[in-house]
Scaffold this motif. Structure first.
Motif, PDB file in Angstrom:
ATOM      1  N   THR A   1     -36.042 -72.752  62.164  1.00  0.00           N
ATOM      2  CA  THR A   1     -36.964 -73.289  63.162  1.00  0.00           C
ATOM      3  C   THR A   1     -36.214 -74.040  64.248  1.00  0.00           C
ATOM      4  OG1 THR A   1     -38.802 -73.432  61.595  1.00  0.00           O
ATOM      5  CG2 THR A   1     -38.907 -74.854  63.524  1.00  0.00           C
ATOM      6  N   MET A   2     -35.216 -74.830  63.866  1.00  0.00           N
ATOM      7  CA  MET A   2     -34.419 -75.512  64.887  1.00  0.00           C
ATOM      8  C   MET A   2     -33.652 -74.505  65.727  1.00  0.00           C
ATOM      9  SD  MET A   2     -35.234 -78.649  64.845  1.00  0.00           S
ATOM     10  CE  MET A   2     -34.200 -78.857  66.284  1.00  0.00           C
ATOM     11  N   GLU A   3     -33.256 -73.397  65.126  1.00  0.00           N
ATOM     12  CA  GLU A   3     -32.597 -72.326  65.878  1.00  0.00           C
ATOM     13  C   GLU A   3     -33.551 -71.745  66.918  1.00  0.00           C
ATOM     14  OE1 GLU A   3     -29.875 -69.990  67.400  1.00  0.00           O
ATOM     15  OE2 GLU A   3     -29.310 -71.109  65.606  1.00  0.00           O
ATOM     16  N   MET A   4     -34.806 -71.552  66.552  1.00  0.00           N
ATOM     17  CA  MET A   4     -35.784 -70.991  67.484  1.00  0.00           C
ATOM     18  C   MET A   4     -36.026 -71.930  68.658  1.00  0.00           C
ATOM     19  SD  MET A   4     -38.367 -69.384  64.609  1.00  0.00           S
ATOM     20  CE  MET A   4     -39.689 -69.008  65.748  1.00  0.00           C
ATOM     21  N   ILE A   5     -36.105 -73.221  68.384  1.00  0.00           N
ATOM     22  CA  ILE A   5     -36.274 -74.192  69.467  1.00  0.00           C
ATOM     23  C   ILE A   5     -35.077 -74.158  70.404  1.00  0.00           C
ATOM     24  CG2 ILE A   5     -36.442 -76.667  69.977  1.00  0.00           C
ATOM     25  CD1 ILE A   5     -37.941 -76.944  67.268  1.00  0.00           C
ATOM     26  N   THR A   6     -33.886 -74.174  69.832  1.00  0.00           N
ATOM     27  CA  THR A   6     -32.652 -74.139  70.632  1.00  0.00           C
ATOM     28  C   THR A   6     -32.549 -72.844  71.432  1.00  0.00           C
ATOM     29  OG1 THR A   6     -31.589 -75.420  68.866  1.00  0.00           O
ATOM     30  CG2 THR A   6     -30.149 -74.407  70.508  1.00  0.00           C
ATOM     31  N   SER A   7     -32.879 -71.746  70.786  1.00  0.00           N
ATOM     32  CA  SER A   7     -32.762 -70.438  71.425  1.00  0.00           C
ATOM     33  C   SER A   7     -33.695 -70.314  72.619  1.00  0.00           C
ATOM     34  CB  SER A   7     -33.050 -69.343  70.394  1.00  0.00           C
ATOM     35  OG  SER A   7     -32.955 -68.068  70.977  1.00  0.00           O
ATOM     36  N   ALA A   8     -34.926 -70.825  72.494  1.00  0.00           N
ATOM     37  CA  ALA A   8     -35.875 -70.734  73.600  1.00  0.00           C
ATOM     38  C   ALA A   8     -35.397 -71.535  74.805  1.00  0.00           C
ATOM     39  CB  ALA A   8     -37.250 -71.216  73.148  1.00  0.00           C
ATOM     40  N   VAL A   9     -34.813 -72.706  74.547  1.00  0.00           N
ATOM     41  CA  VAL A   9     -34.235 -73.479  75.648  1.00  0.00           C
ATOM     42  C   VAL A   9     -33.087 -72.692  76.280  1.00  0.00           C
ATOM     43  CG1 VAL A   9     -32.962 -75.580  76.239  1.00  0.00           C
ATOM     44  CG2 VAL A   9     -34.908 -75.691  74.653  1.00  0.00           C
ATOM     45  N   ALA A  10     -32.241 -72.100  75.440  1.00  0.00           N
ATOM     46  CA  ALA A  10     -31.085 -71.342  75.937  1.00  0.00           C
ATOM     47  C   ALA A  10     -31.501 -70.127  76.744  1.00  0.00           C
ATOM     48  CB  ALA A  10     -30.212 -70.913  74.759  1.00  0.00           C
ATOM     49  N   ALA A  11     -32.658 -69.538  76.395  1.00  0.00           N
ATOM     50  CA  ALA A  11     -33.137 -68.324  77.073  1.00  0.00           C
ATOM     51  C   ALA A  11     -34.092 -68.644  78.210  1.00  0.00           C
ATOM     52  CB  ALA A  11     -33.817 -67.398  76.063  1.00  0.00           C
ATOM     53  N   ASN A  12     -33.998 -69.864  78.735  1.00  0.00           N
ATOM     54  CA  ASN A  12     -34.822 -70.284  79.868  1.00  0.00           C
ATOM     55  C   ASN A  12     -36.311 -70.193  79.586  1.00  0.00           C
ATOM     56  OD1 ASN A  12     -32.735 -71.091  81.514  1.00  0.00           O
ATOM     57  ND2 ASN A  12     -32.525 -69.108  82.534  1.00  0.00           N
ATOM     58  N   GLY A  13     -36.680 -70.499  78.331  1.00  0.00           N
ATOM     59  CA  GLY A  13     -38.088 -70.633  77.996  1.00  0.00           C
ATOM     60  C   GLY A  13     -38.699 -69.485  77.230  1.00  0.00           C
ATOM     61  N   THR A  14     -37.997 -68.356  77.125  1.00  0.00           N
ATOM     62  CA  THR A  14     -38.520 -67.215  76.377  1.00  0.00           C
ATOM     63  C   THR A  14     -38.057 -67.303  74.930  1.00  0.00           C
ATOM     64  OG1 THR A  14     -38.478 -65.788  78.335  1.00  0.00           O
ATOM     65  CG2 THR A  14     -38.617 -64.697  76.194  1.00  0.00           C
ATOM     66  N   LEU A  15     -39.008 -67.218  74.015  1.00  0.00           N
ATOM     67  CA  LEU A  15     -38.691 -67.228  72.596  1.00  0.00           C
ATOM     68  C   LEU A  15     -38.725 -65.805  72.057  1.00  0.00           C
ATOM     69  CD1 LEU A  15     -38.171 -68.672  69.898  1.00  0.00           C
ATOM     70  CD2 LEU A  15     -40.661 -68.897  69.643  1.00  0.00           C
TER      71      LEU A  15
ATOM     72  N   ASP B   1     -24.568 -74.209  81.365  1.00  0.00           N
ATOM     73  CA  ASP B   1     -24.124 -74.384  82.742  1.00  0.00           C
ATOM     74  C   ASP B   1     -25.284 -74.645  83.698  1.00  0.00           C
ATOM     75  OD1 ASP B   1     -25.130 -71.854  82.397  1.00  0.00           O
ATOM     76  OD2 ASP B   1     -23.232 -70.820  82.806  1.00  0.00           O
ATOM     77  N   ALA B   2     -26.457 -74.989  83.156  1.00  0.00           N
ATOM     78  CA  ALA B   2     -27.590 -75.289  84.025  1.00  0.00           C
ATOM     79  C   ALA B   2     -27.296 -76.502  84.906  1.00  0.00           C
ATOM     80  CB  ALA B   2     -28.838 -75.539  83.187  1.00  0.00           C
ATOM     81  N   TYR B   3     -26.498 -77.445  84.364  1.00  0.00           N
ATOM     82  CA  TYR B   3     -26.154 -78.639  85.138  1.00  0.00           C
ATOM     83  C   TYR B   3     -25.424 -78.282  86.424  1.00  0.00           C
ATOM     84  CZ  TYR B   3     -21.329 -78.076  83.580  1.00  0.00           C
ATOM     85  OH  TYR B   3     -20.070 -77.583  83.360  1.00  0.00           O
ATOM     86  N   ALA B   4     -24.758 -77.125  86.436  1.00  0.00           N
ATOM     87  CA  ALA B   4     -24.014 -76.690  87.611  1.00  0.00           C
ATOM     88  C   ALA B   4     -24.850 -75.770  88.503  1.00  0.00           C
ATOM     89  CB  ALA B   4     -22.741 -75.963  87.176  1.00  0.00           C
ATOM     90  N   GLY B   5     -26.142 -75.643  88.192  1.00  0.00           N
ATOM     91  CA  GLY B   5     -27.023 -74.827  89.016  1.00  0.00           C
ATOM     92  C   GLY B   5     -27.063 -73.369  88.643  1.00  0.00           C
ATOM     93  N   VAL B   6     -26.406 -72.981  87.534  1.00  0.00           N
ATOM     94  CA  VAL B   6     -26.449 -71.588  87.087  1.00  0.00           C
ATOM     95  C   VAL B   6     -27.800 -71.331  86.427  1.00  0.00           C
ATOM     96  CG1 VAL B   6     -25.382 -69.872  85.574  1.00  0.00           C
ATOM     97  CG2 VAL B   6     -23.957 -71.559  86.759  1.00  0.00           C
ATOM     98  N   SER B   7     -28.474 -70.259  86.827  1.00  0.00           N
ATOM     99  CA  SER B   7     -29.847 -70.043  86.384  1.00  0.00           C
ATOM    100  C   SER B   7     -29.972 -69.074  85.221  1.00  0.00           C
ATOM    101  CB  SER B   7     -30.691 -69.510  87.550  1.00  0.00           C
ATOM    102  OG  SER B   7     -30.153 -68.281  88.045  1.00  0.00           O
ATOM    103  N   GLY B   8     -28.916 -68.370  84.868  1.00  0.00           N
ATOM    104  CA  GLY B   8     -29.007 -67.385  83.801  1.00  0.00           C
ATOM    105  C   GLY B   8     -29.077 -68.023  82.430  1.00  0.00           C
ATOM    106  N   PRO B   9     -29.535 -67.264  81.421  1.00  0.00           N
ATOM    107  CA  PRO B   9     -29.618 -67.809  80.062  1.00  0.00           C
ATOM    108  C   PRO B   9     -28.241 -68.028  79.457  1.00  0.00           C
ATOM    109  CG  PRO B   9     -30.090 -65.461  80.035  1.00  0.00           C
ATOM    110  CD  PRO B   9     -29.982 -65.856  81.477  1.00  0.00           C
ATOM    111  N   ALA B  10     -28.194 -68.911  78.475  1.00  0.00           N
ATOM    112  CA  ALA B  10     -26.970 -69.071  77.695  1.00  0.00           C
ATOM    113  C   ALA B  10     -26.795 -67.844  76.807  1.00  0.00           C
ATOM    114  CB  ALA B  10     -27.040 -70.337  76.854  1.00  0.00           C
ATOM    115  N   ARG B  11     -25.604 -67.653  76.256  1.00  0.00           N
ATOM    116  CA  ARG B  11     -25.315 -66.443  75.463  1.00  0.00           C
ATOM    117  C   ARG B  11     -25.232 -66.706  73.978  1.00  0.00           C
ATOM    118  NH1 ARG B  11     -20.075 -64.216  77.392  1.00  0.00           N
ATOM    119  NH2 ARG B  11     -19.644 -66.267  78.309  1.00  0.00           N
ATOM    120  N   LEU B  12     -25.162 -67.971  73.581  1.00  0.00           N
ATOM    121  CA  LEU B  12     -25.108 -68.315  72.168  1.00  0.00           C
ATOM    122  C   LEU B  12     -25.958 -69.551  71.901  1.00  0.00           C
ATOM    123  CD1 LEU B  12     -21.322 -67.962  71.159  1.00  0.00           C
ATOM    124  CD2 LEU B  12     -23.196 -66.447  70.493  1.00  0.00           C
ATOM    125  N   ALA B  13     -26.646 -69.523  70.776  1.00  0.00           N
ATOM    126  CA  ALA B  13     -27.331 -70.707  70.270  1.00  0.00           C
ATOM    127  C   ALA B  13     -26.852 -70.914  68.839  1.00  0.00           C
ATOM    128  CB  ALA B  13     -28.841 -70.532  70.319  1.00  0.00           C
TER     129      ALA B  13
END
Length: 535
Positions: A385-399, A493-505
Motif C-alpha cells: 500500500t505504501m508502494e502504491m501511494i509512492t508510485s502514484a506520486v511518482a507517476a504524476n498522480g496516476t495509480l 526532479d520535479a523541484y527542477a521543473g521537470v514534468s515527466g514521471p519518475a522511473r522508480l518507486a
C-alpha cells in the motif's frame, strides 16, 4: 556521522488485539488451515498469517492436454522478464506423480509460491494455475514471464542489510523491499526477509538425520514451527503502522482538495503543540534540525513541516481535512475501513494478501483523526500500500495496478512475438500539480529534512546521481524499537521543473529498525543500480 535525534513521539493511539483464537494458535508465521484469511495482530508483534495453500490431491499431477507428449507434458515454466528460468518441472521417480517442481531463486519463493502434491499450491503458482497447467487453453501449459528482473532482485538481497547501524539505528534483518516502475505498475523486484526456500519442498530424498522421513517433510515441519514468520510474504501480508511515511497521503489530500497549499503557514505556537479533546500532541521534532542545513524558522509552512516531519502540523492538517475527506483519499489507495474492506489490486492469490486499514474499529474521532494524519492512530498498512501511494506520486498522480506478470507465452511459443500485458490504470488519484508539489516536498526531505539533516552516510544520498526524493517513517510501538520506513522515488526532479514521471518507486520497511532515515542509503544503492536498467 552526526545522528539525527528526533523529538518524543506519541505511541499508537489504539493497539489492535488479535482474536482469542489467534492467541491459542501455533507458532508465529503459521495458523491452522481453518483460518481463511490474514488476521491483524498487535503492533508490537510480527504479523501472523495462515498458509494459504490450496490442496492438491496427493496423487495428482499437473493437468495437461493429451496433445502433449510425456516428455514435454510439464507444467509451464515461470521466468523473469529477461528469460531467466525461475520455476520448471522435471521428472523425478521419488515425487508423487513422477514430476518435481524446481525453483531456482529462493528469495522469490514468497512471490512465486510453491506447487506441491503434498503441501498444496500458493502464490503465483496458484493465481496462474490454469495457465501453467494448460487448463485455460486446453493445451500444454504456458510459460509465465514476470516483470521481476533478477539482476535487481539480486541487488536487493545484497543491500538489504546495508542500513546505517548506531544508537538510533538498530540492525534489523526482518522486513521487505519493493521496487516498482511507477509508469506502468510493473514490480521489478520484491523481497521478504527472512524467506523460505520453495525448492526444498520438492526434495523427496530421505532426510540425512532421519531416513524414515524426507527432506521436504522435515523442512515443512520446520516451517510450521518457525517463529521467524518464514511463510509470511511481508510486502503483501505484513500489516504495520506506517509512521510519518503516511504524511505523504495526508499532504496529498490537503493539496489536492485545496484544504492547504505547500505555503500554508503555522506560527511557532501552532507548529509546536496541539491539544485535541484533552489529548496533547507535542512531538514536533523541530529541535533536531536546529543545526541542520536549513534550521526551522517561523512561521513554518506545510512544505518545511513535511521535511521536518512535524507531527503537530500534520495533526492540524488532518483535523482541517476532516474524517470524510481523509477517508475518501485513503480509499483511492485501497485502504479499508470497518464494513468496507478493499481488495488488493495485484495479480496474485487473494488469500496471500492482506487489506490495509485506515482504521478497524469505531470511527475517526477527533483524536484518532489527528494521530492518523501523522501516521499512528489505528493505521495498519502493508508495504504494498505504501508502494502504491509512492508510485502514484511518482507517476504524476496516476495509480497503476501493481503487476507481477509481464506476459503469457504459449507452449513452444516465441516470447519475442508476445506483447506484454497492458498496464491497468486504476485512476488519476491526484492532480498532476498535486503530485508535483508532493515530489518537491519529498526532495526537501533528502536535502535538508529528516535525511539531509542526519549527516554522514545518510545525508550523502542528497548528492546521488539518482536524484532521490523520499519520506522517512519511524512507527512508534507500545514498547521496544520502532519500525523503520523509507519510501522514495527517483529521479525526483520535479523541484527542477521537470514534468515527466519518475522511473522508480522504492519502499523499504524494517521491523524494529529504528529511525526511518537509517534505511535511506539502501534506497540510494538500489536506485543507482536499477535506473540504468529501466530506461
Amino acid at each position: 556521522m552526526r545522528s539525527l535525534f528526533r523529538g518524543p513521539r506519541v505511541f499508537a493511539f489504539v493497539a489492535l488485539v488479535a482474536a482469542s483464537a489467534l492467541a491459542a494458535c501455533a507458532p508465529l508465521g503459521y495458523l491452522p488451515p481453518a483460518t481463511p484469511t490474514p488476521t491483524t495482530v498487535p503492533a508490537t508483534a510480527t504479523p501472523s498469517i495462515p498458509p494459504t495453500a490450496t490442496a492438491i490431491p496427493p496423487t495428482a499431477t499437473p493437468v495437461i492436454s493429451t496433445n502433449c507428449q510425456d516428455a514435454i507434458g510439464q507444467r509451464g515454466r515461470i521466468l523473469d522478464r529477461n528469460g531467466v528460468v525461475l520455476a520448471y518441472s522435471v521428472k523425478d521417480p521419488l515425487s508423487p506423480g513422477g514430476w518435481r517442481r524446481r525453483y531456482t531463486f529462493p528469495s522469490l519463493s514468497p512471490i512465486i509460491g510453491y506447487f506441491s502434491p503434498l503441501y498444496g499450491v500458493t502464490g503465483l503458482e496458484k493465481y496462474y494455475d490454469q495457465t501453467l497447467s494448460g487448463q485455460s487453453a486446453a493445451d500444454c501449459g504456458a510459460d509465465v514471464y514476470l516483470n521481476i528482473d533478477t539482476r535487481i532482485q539480486t541487488e536487493l538481497q545484497k543491500v538489504f542489510a546495508n542500513q546505517v547501524v548506531g544508537p538510533i539505528c538498530p540492525a534489523s534483518s526482518v522486513g521487505s523491499i519493493i521496487v516498482e516502475d511507477p509508469r506502468n505498475g510493473q514490480i521489478l523486484a520484491m523481497i521478504s526477509e527472512p524467506y523460505f526456500n520453495a525448492d526444498t519442498l520438492g526434495n523427496m530424498n530421505p532426510a540425512s538425520d532421519n531416513p524414515k522421513t524426507t527432506v521436504a517433510a522435515e523442512y515443512w515441519n520446520q516451517l510450521l514451527h518457525s517463529t521467524a514468520g518464514l511463510l509470511l510474504d511481508r510486502p503483501l501480508q505484513g500489516l504495520y503502522p506506517p509512521g510519518s511515511s503516511f504524511k505523504t497521503l495526508t499532504l496529498t489530500a490537503a493539496l489536492d482538495s485545496g484544504s492547504d497549499t505547500l505555503h500554508t503557514q503555522y506560527s511557532q505556537a501552532q507548529a509546536t503543540a496541539y491539544t485535541v479533546n484533552g489529548f496533547s500532541i507535542t512531538s514536533n521534532n523541530l529541535d533536531a534540525y536546529t543545526h541542520g542545513p536549513v534550521p526551522p524558522s517561523f512561521p513554518l509552512d506545510l512544505q518545511h513541516a513535511y521535511a521536518y516531519s512535524d507531527n503537530v502540523v500534520y495533526a492540524r492538517v488532518g483535523t482541517q481535512l476532516g474524517p470524510n475527506l481523509l477517508t475518501q483519499y485513503a480509499q483511492r489507495f485501497f485502504l479499508s475501513t470497518p464494513g468496507n474492506v478493499q481488495p488488493v489490486p495485484i495479480d496474485t492469490d487473494a488469500a496471500g494478501t492482506s487489506p490495509s486499514y485506515l482504521y478497524q474499529n469505531g470511527t475517526l474521532d477527533p483524536v484518532s483523526l489527528a494521530t492518523t494524519a501523522y501516521g499512528q492512530g489505528q493505521l495498519f498498512l502493508t508495504p504494498l500500500t505504501m508502494e502504491m501511494i509512492t508510485s502514484a506520486v511518482a507517476a504524476n498522480g496516476t495509480l497503476f495496478a501493481p503487476r507481477l506478470a509481464l506476459k503469457i507465452v504459449p507452449h513452444d511459443g516465441n516470447p519475442a512475438s508476445v506483447a506484454p500485458i497492458a498496464p491497468v490504470a486504476l485512476g488519476q488519484v491526484m492532480s498532476t500539480a498535486t503530485a508535483q508539489g508532493v515530489r518537491v516536498a519529498m526532495r526537501d526531505v533528502v536535502t535538508y529534512g529528516s535525511v539531509g539533516a542526519s549527516g554522514g552516510t545518510i545525508a550523502a544520498i542528497m548528492n546521488s546521481s539518482a536524484h532521490i526524493g523520499g519520506k522517512t517513517g519511524t512507527a512508534q510501538l507500545a514498547s521496544g524499537n520502532p519500525h523503520a520506513w523509507f519510501i522514495s522515488l527517483a529521479p525526483d526532479d520535479a523541484y527542477a521543473g521537470v514534468s515527466g514521471p519518475a522511473r522508480l518507486a522504492v519502499v523499504i520497511m524494517k521491523e524494529r529498525g529504528g529511525e526511518g532515515a537509517c534505511q535511506a542509503p539502501i534506497a540510494q544503492q538500489i536506485d543507482e543500480f536499477a535506473l540504468p536498467l529501466v530506461g
